[in-house]
Design a protein around this motif. Structure first.
Motif, mmCIF file in Angstrom:
data_model
loop_
_atom_site.group_PDB
_atom_site.id
_atom_site.type_symbol
_atom_site.label_atom_id
_atom_site.label_comp_id
_atom_site.label_asym_id
_atom_site.label_seq_id
_atom_site.Cartn_x
_atom_site.Cartn_y
_atom_site.Cartn_z
ATOM 1 N N UNK A 59 0.936 -0.938 -0.084
ATOM 2 C CA UNK A 59 0.525 0.039 0.136
ATOM 3 C C UNK A 59 0.853 1.223 -0.194
ATOM 4 N N UNK A 60 0.627 1.930 -0.813
ATOM 5 C CA UNK A 60 1.218 3.672 -0.512
ATOM 6 C C UNK A 60 0.128 4.745 -1.165
ATOM 7 N N UNK A 61 0.086 5.690 0.044
ATOM 8 C CA UNK A 61 -0.854 6.855 -0.056
ATOM 9 C C UNK A 61 -0.371 7.737 -0.208
ATOM 10 N N UNK A 62 -0.939 8.996 -1.474
ATOM 11 C CA UNK A 62 -0.608 10.088 -1.705
ATOM 12 C C UNK A 62 -1.629 10.987 -0.763
ATOM 13 N N UNK A 63 -1.114 11.658 0.732
ATOM 14 C CA UNK A 63 -2.120 12.566 1.151
ATOM 15 C C UNK A 63 -1.573 13.798 1.913
ATOM 16 N N UNK A 64 -1.387 14.575 2.060
ATOM 17 C CA UNK A 64 -1.480 16.022 2.461
ATOM 18 C C UNK A 64 -0.371 15.865 4.086
ATOM 19 N N UNK A 65 0.836 16.750 3.156
ATOM 20 C CA UNK A 65 2.016 16.686 4.496
ATOM 21 C C UNK A 65 1.309 16.332 5.466
ATOM 22 N N UNK A 66 2.317 15.516 6.089
ATOM 23 C CA UNK A 66 2.132 15.101 7.680
ATOM 24 C C UNK A 66 0.748 14.655 7.553
ATOM 25 N N UNK A 67 -0.529 14.022 7.355
ATOM 26 C CA UNK A 67 -1.211 14.060 7.569
ATOM 27 C C UNK A 67 -0.926 12.023 7.659
ATOM 28 N N UNK A 68 -0.267 11.668 7.627
ATOM 29 C CA UNK A 68 0.136 10.072 7.700
ATOM 30 C C UNK A 68 1.266 9.992 8.780
ATOM 31 N N UNK A 69 2.159 11.134 9.042
ATOM 32 C CA UNK A 69 2.898 11.079 9.693
ATOM 33 C C UNK A 69 2.681 10.514 11.585
ATOM 34 N N UNK A 70 3.539 9.741 11.646
ATOM 35 C CA UNK A 70 2.891 8.807 12.883
ATOM 36 C C UNK A 70 1.761 7.944 13.006
ATOM 37 N N UNK A 71 1.272 7.585 11.700
ATOM 38 C CA UNK A 71 -0.071 7.356 11.607
ATOM 39 C C UNK A 71 0.040 5.796 11.766
ATOM 40 N N UNK A 72 -0.433 4.741 11.994
ATOM 41 C CA UNK A 72 -0.393 3.381 11.606
ATOM 42 C C UNK A 72 -1.779 2.948 11.327
ATOM 43 N N UNK A 73 -1.165 1.636 10.345
ATOM 44 C CA UNK A 73 -2.592 0.972 9.899
ATOM 45 C C UNK A 73 -3.313 -0.139 11.236
ATOM 46 N N UNK A 74 -4.485 -0.650 11.165
ATOM 47 C CA UNK A 74 -4.698 -1.344 12.168
ATOM 48 C C UNK A 74 -4.718 -2.178 12.903
ATOM 49 N N UNK A 75 -3.590 -2.962 12.082
ATOM 50 C CA UNK A 75 -2.595 -3.797 12.569
ATOM 51 C C UNK A 75 -0.838 -3.677 13.158
ATOM 52 N N UNK A 76 -1.047 -2.216 13.064
ATOM 53 C CA UNK A 76 -0.377 -1.732 13.455
ATOM 54 C C UNK A 76 0.892 -1.406 13.274
ATOM 55 N N UNK A 77 0.983 -1.260 11.428
ATOM 56 C CA UNK A 77 2.018 -1.100 10.986
ATOM 57 C C UNK A 77 2.512 -0.094 10.146
ATOM 58 N N UNK A 78 3.112 1.166 10.701
ATOM 59 C CA UNK A 78 3.636 2.476 10.314
ATOM 60 C C UNK A 78 3.868 2.819 8.961
ATOM 61 N N UNK A 79 2.672 3.352 8.249
ATOM 62 C CA UNK A 79 3.100 4.679 7.298
ATOM 63 C C UNK A 79 3.892 5.571 7.370
ATOM 64 N N UNK A 80 4.649 5.151 6.083
ATOM 65 C CA UNK A 80 6.955 6.088 6.115
ATOM 66 C C UNK A 80 6.513 6.863 5.196
ATOM 67 N N UNK A 81 6.840 7.846 5.821
ATOM 68 C CA UNK A 81 6.461 9.297 3.805
ATOM 69 C C UNK A 81 8.382 8.327 3.255
ATOM 70 N N UNK A 82 7.704 8.651 2.028
ATOM 71 C CA UNK A 82 8.631 8.227 0.928
ATOM 72 C C UNK A 82 9.302 9.787 0.122
ATOM 73 N N UNK A 83 8.286 10.536 -0.123
ATOM 74 C CA UNK A 83 9.010 11.629 -0.876
ATOM 75 C C UNK A 83 8.209 12.683 -0.596
ATOM 76 N N UNK A 84 8.040 14.487 -0.881
ATOM 77 C CA UNK A 84 7.674 15.100 -1.041
ATOM 78 C C UNK A 84 7.477 16.116 -2.038
ATOM 79 N N UNK A 85 6.400 15.835 -1.905
ATOM 80 C CA UNK A 85 5.961 16.639 -3.350
ATOM 81 C C UNK A 85 5.127 17.529 -2.998
ATOM 82 N N UNK A 86 5.371 18.482 -4.230
ATOM 83 C CA UNK A 86 4.677 20.261 -5.079
ATOM 84 C C UNK A 86 3.636 19.490 -5.392
ATOM 85 N N UNK A 87 2.321 19.719 -4.971
ATOM 86 C CA UNK A 87 1.131 18.854 -6.273
ATOM 87 C C UNK A 87 0.445 20.843 -6.565
ATOM 88 N N UNK A 88 0.593 22.089 -7.224
ATOM 89 C CA UNK A 88 -0.193 23.006 -7.379
ATOM 90 C C UNK A 88 -0.074 24.096 -6.127
#
Length: 105
Positions: A59-88
């Motif tokens: 799973x990969x997710x494109x989200x607002x900067x910081x939206x998934x920082x420190x977040x985990x899935x319901x089964x405890x896995x961490x969302x890790x930031x890969x790349x900061x992008x600029x969309x308009x």
């Protein structure tokens, strides 16, 4: 296999996704987030449910900067930031869900 694009409810669509597939989701941000009011938190909750029920997905997710920082899935896995992008002018981050499952206690 090929690539398919679906728009709609992630929980319903997850039943059609083949075993071991790559799931990329574009969570609400910017104008879509303002228009839908609270849609970002709901979308994060739904995608966390999907990836917890389908641990075989990459799973990969494109989200607002910081939206998934420190977040985990319901089964405890961490969302890790890969790349900061600029969309308009909106700072967004591409996140990857860890394949490391926390130890059972």
């Amino acid at each position: 296999g090929g690539c398919e694009f679906w728009a709609g409810d992630a929980l319903e669509a997850s039943e059609r996704v083949p075993q071991g597939a790559v799931l990329v989701t574009n969570l609400p941000y910017g104008v879509r987030l303002r228009e839908e009011g609270g849609a970002g938190a709901k979308a994060i909750s739904v995608i966390n449910q999907v990836v917890s029920e389908r641990a075989d997905l990459y799973a990969y997710a494109l989200a607002m900067k910081g939206a998934l920082d420190g977040k985990r899935s319901n089964d405890g896995r961490k969302w890790r930031p890969l790349e900061l992008l600029n969309n308009r002018g909106i700072a967004v981050t591409l996140y990857k869900l860890s394949r490391d499952f926390p130890a059972l206690r």
